[in-house]
Design a protein around this motif. Structure first.
Motif, PDB file in Angstrom:
ATOM      1  N   ARG A 106      38.491  74.808 -28.602  1.00 34.96           N
ATOM      2  CA  ARG A 106      39.867  74.329 -28.477  1.00 34.96           C
ATOM      3  C   ARG A 106      40.769  75.140 -29.398  1.00 34.96           C
ATOM      4  NH1 ARG A 106      42.394  68.478 -30.316  1.00 34.96           N
ATOM      5  NH2 ARG A 106      44.287  68.584 -29.018  1.00 34.96           N
ATOM      6  N   SER A 107      41.643  75.928 -28.774  1.00 39.94           N
ATOM      7  CA  SER A 107      42.552  76.800 -29.536  1.00 39.94           C
ATOM      8  C   SER A 107      41.779  77.621 -30.570  1.00 39.94           C
ATOM      9  CB  SER A 107      43.648  75.968 -30.216  1.00 39.94           C
ATOM     10  OG  SER A 107      44.406  75.265 -29.250  1.00 39.94           O
ATOM     11  N   TRP A 153      43.536  67.453 -23.662  1.00 39.39           N
ATOM     12  CA  TRP A 153      43.437  68.620 -24.538  1.00 39.39           C
ATOM     13  C   TRP A 153      43.671  69.870 -23.697  1.00 39.39           C
ATOM     14  CZ3 TRP A 153      38.577  68.170 -28.243  1.00 39.39           C
ATOM     15  CH2 TRP A 153      38.731  67.023 -29.056  1.00 39.39           C
ATOM     16  N   LEU A 154      44.706  70.626 -24.034  1.00 39.25           N
ATOM     17  CA  LEU A 154      44.967  71.905 -23.397  1.00 39.25           C
ATOM     18  C   LEU A 154      44.308  73.016 -24.216  1.00 39.25           C
ATOM     19  CD1 LEU A 154      48.741  71.351 -22.554  1.00 39.25           C
ATOM     20  CD2 LEU A 154      46.790  71.106 -21.012  1.00 39.25           C
ATOM     21  N   ASN A 155      44.280  74.219 -23.659  1.00 37.85           N
ATOM     22  CA  ASN A 155      43.642  75.355 -24.341  1.00 37.85           C
ATOM     23  C   ASN A 155      42.228  74.996 -24.789  1.00 37.85           C
ATOM     24  OD1 ASN A 155      45.443  77.567 -24.289  1.00 37.85           O
ATOM     25  ND2 ASN A 155      46.748  76.555 -25.798  1.00 37.85           N
ATOM     26  N   SER A 156      41.523  74.243 -23.953  1.00 44.26           N
ATOM     27  CA  SER A 156      40.199  73.735 -24.323  1.00 44.26           C
ATOM     28  C   SER A 156      39.175  74.184 -23.289  1.00 44.26           C
ATOM     29  CB  SER A 156      40.223  72.212 -24.431  1.00 44.26           C
ATOM     30  OG  SER A 156      41.141  71.800 -25.434  1.00 44.26           O
ATOM     31  N   ARG A 157      38.407  75.176 -23.648  1.00 45.00           N
ATOM     32  CA  ARG A 157      37.430  75.768 -22.734  1.00 45.00           C
ATOM     33  C   ARG A 157      36.046  75.202 -23.006  1.00 45.00           C
ATOM     34  NH1 ARG A 157      34.354  80.430 -23.363  1.00 45.00           N
ATOM     35  NH2 ARG A 157      35.592  80.942 -25.226  1.00 45.00           N
ATOM     36  N   GLU A 187      41.361  70.801 -20.371  1.00 39.96           N
ATOM     37  CA  GLU A 187      41.964  71.816 -19.512  1.00 39.96           C
ATOM     38  C   GLU A 187      41.934  73.171 -20.205  1.00 39.96           C
ATOM     39  OE1 GLU A 187      43.569  74.296 -17.038  1.00 39.96           O
ATOM     40  OE2 GLU A 187      43.049  72.265 -16.410  1.00 39.96           O
ATOM     41  N   ASP A 188      41.375  74.144 -19.519  1.00 41.83           N
ATOM     42  CA  ASP A 188      41.205  75.486 -20.074  1.00 41.83           C
ATOM     43  C   ASP A 188      42.534  76.166 -20.360  1.00 41.83           C
ATOM     44  OD1 ASP A 188      40.096  77.884 -20.830  1.00 41.83           O
ATOM     45  OD2 ASP A 188      39.478  78.503 -18.841  1.00 41.83           O
ATOM     46  N   HIS A 189      43.508  75.977 -19.489  1.00 46.11           N
ATOM     47  CA  HIS A 189      44.781  76.685 -19.604  1.00 46.11           C
ATOM     48  C   HIS A 189      45.740  76.003 -20.580  1.00 46.11           C
ATOM     49  CE1 HIS A 189      43.195  78.016 -15.643  1.00 46.11           C
ATOM     50  NE2 HIS A 189      43.620  79.185 -16.085  1.00 46.11           N
ATOM     51  N   ALA A 190      46.798  76.728 -20.912  1.00 49.89           N
ATOM     52  CA  ALA A 190      47.771  76.216 -21.884  1.00 49.89           C
ATOM     53  C   ALA A 190      48.752  75.236 -21.255  1.00 49.89           C
ATOM     54  CB  ALA A 190      48.535  77.385 -22.518  1.00 49.89           C
TER      55      ALA A 190
END
Length: 402
Positions: free
Chosen positions: A138-139, A117-121, A35-38
């Motif tokens: 990722r972050s 996984w968040l903050n993962s573009r 997921e791209d967003h936090a």
């Protein structure tokens, strides 16, 4: 460190991505959501009005904390003339907090041992028939993950679909919605506004409670009217809305409504689902029910491909075949209905609404109205005996949609 190799990687942590990931895991795959967003559920890009069938398809109960209100019907407002009251006599839809709803679905996926996984573009994908390499930031840290199948649930401008050579949905309606102080006449009913005040689609008010509603609309860009301006006009210049609206906005969300599914929703190593695949009802813009149906199929087929170590386009084409068998005809009919309605002039819309405002027609709508399968009602309504005064339009309608 998390493992860097998975059976299935789902790109997109929205409700459709969570359902797809959950079903991949239920069917035996080691699964990851990127997921791209936090945060899950933010930013919101949806009205938050879900049919009872959509909520059930997502396996959320009617007493869930995400549900804020229930709706059983609609007041339909033409440009001129009387409002058409449509009463379903029982709950037809729920008004939900999408933040809570989305997080509940993500939690259900995590209960099946899905990793998140968040903050993962995702920045790129290298595909083959049996192994996909997914580049991720990722972050701020670059990583490369491996998967047997990648499911693209990354929204209307899907990068996964684009990188896989499947393209993006061509026609997208911009939508905007504000949560505002609004004195609803009846919180059991949404309100719909038709005609040139919302060109190419329609406007709505969705009651959260007696004093707050979500007022929004989508518009066809070909009319050259920015969505935010159309919304302001609806709030301040529509007499009905303006008389119930107090100044100010409590929240504002924007998004795009894709019209029409992709020609292909699979390629070597990749499946596309939800808004990314255009699996959205053209009559209402709703995509949770249709997306969830397709997401379950996507998860199951992806898991089978991983188990059999065959992620070829030929194998994954079964996903496309199955979802079109379930929803293809309904979505095609919905597009024809949308095209017909969008081409009507204000006078024709007013006449059509006026002709429907009688007990026989209203009873038919109550009996056969279905947010997820509008073709059922349309076929009943097209019988000429339902409205001899609108025979000409009904004939044109039948020619256009059948």
């Amino acid at each position: 460190m998390k493992m860097t190799e998975y059976d299935v990687i789902v790109v997109g942590g929205g409700p459709i991505g969570s359902v797809a990931a959950r079903y991949a895991a239920i069917n035996g795959s080691k699964t990851l959501i990127l997921e791209d967003h936090a945060f899950i559920g933010s930013p919101v890009g949806c009205t938050g009005l879900l049919s009872t069938r959509a909520v059930s398809e997502c396996e959320i109960g009617p007493s869930d904390s995400s549900i804020l209100n229930s709706v059983r019907g609609a007041f339909i407002h033409p440009m001129q003339g009387d409002c058409l009251p449509v009463d379903g006599k029982k709950t037809k839809a729920y008004v939900v907090s999408r933040k809570i709803f989305d997080r509940k679905l993500a939690a259900k996926a995590l209960e099946e041992d899905v990793d998140l996984w968040l903050n993962s573009r995702v920045t790129g994908i290298e595909r083959s028939q049996n192994k996909q390499k997914v580049s991720v930031v990722r972050s701020g840290e670059k990583q490369v993950l491996k998967a047997k199948v990648v499911i693209g649930a990354d929204g209307v401008r899907s990068q996964i679909a684009k990188w896989s050579g499947l393209g993006n949905v061509i026609e997208v309606l911009p939508g905007i919605q504000a949560e505002v102080p609004y004195q609803s006449d009846d919180t059991n009913f949404v309100e719909l506004f038709l005609g040139s005040q919302v060109p190419g689609f329609f406007g709505w008010t969705v009651p959260v409670n007696e004093s707050i509603s979500r007022v929004g609309m989508a518009v066809d860009p070909k009319y050259g009217m920015p969505a935010h301006r159309v919304l302001e006009n609806l709030l301040t210049k529509n007499k009905h809305v303006a008389s119930r609206y107090s100044a100010g906005k409590l929240d504002l969300v924007m998004g795009g409504i894709p019209l029409g599914p992709l020609e292909k929703t699979y390629s070597d190593g990749v499946i596309i689902v939800g808004d990314a695949a255009g699996q959205v009802k053209p009559t209402s813009g709703g995509g949770i029910y249709t997306g969830a149906v397709c997401a379950k199929i996507a998860g199951e087929i992806a898991a089978k491909a991983a188990e059999q170590e065959n992620s070829s386009a030929s194998f994954l084409s079964e996903y496309d075949r199955q979802w079109r068998a379930k929803l293809g005809k309904e979505l095609a009919m919905g597009m024809r209905i949308h095209r017909f309605a969008a081409g009507l002039k204000d006078k024709e819309i007013d006449e059509l609404i006026g002709s429907m405002n009688n007990s026989t027609i209203l009873d038919t709508i109550t009996r056969y109205g279905d947010m997820d399968h509008p073709s059922i009602l349309i076929k009943k309504m097209l019988h000429p005996s339902k409205s001899v005064h609108m025979l000409k339009i009904f004939r044109a309608f039948a020619k256009a949609v059948l």
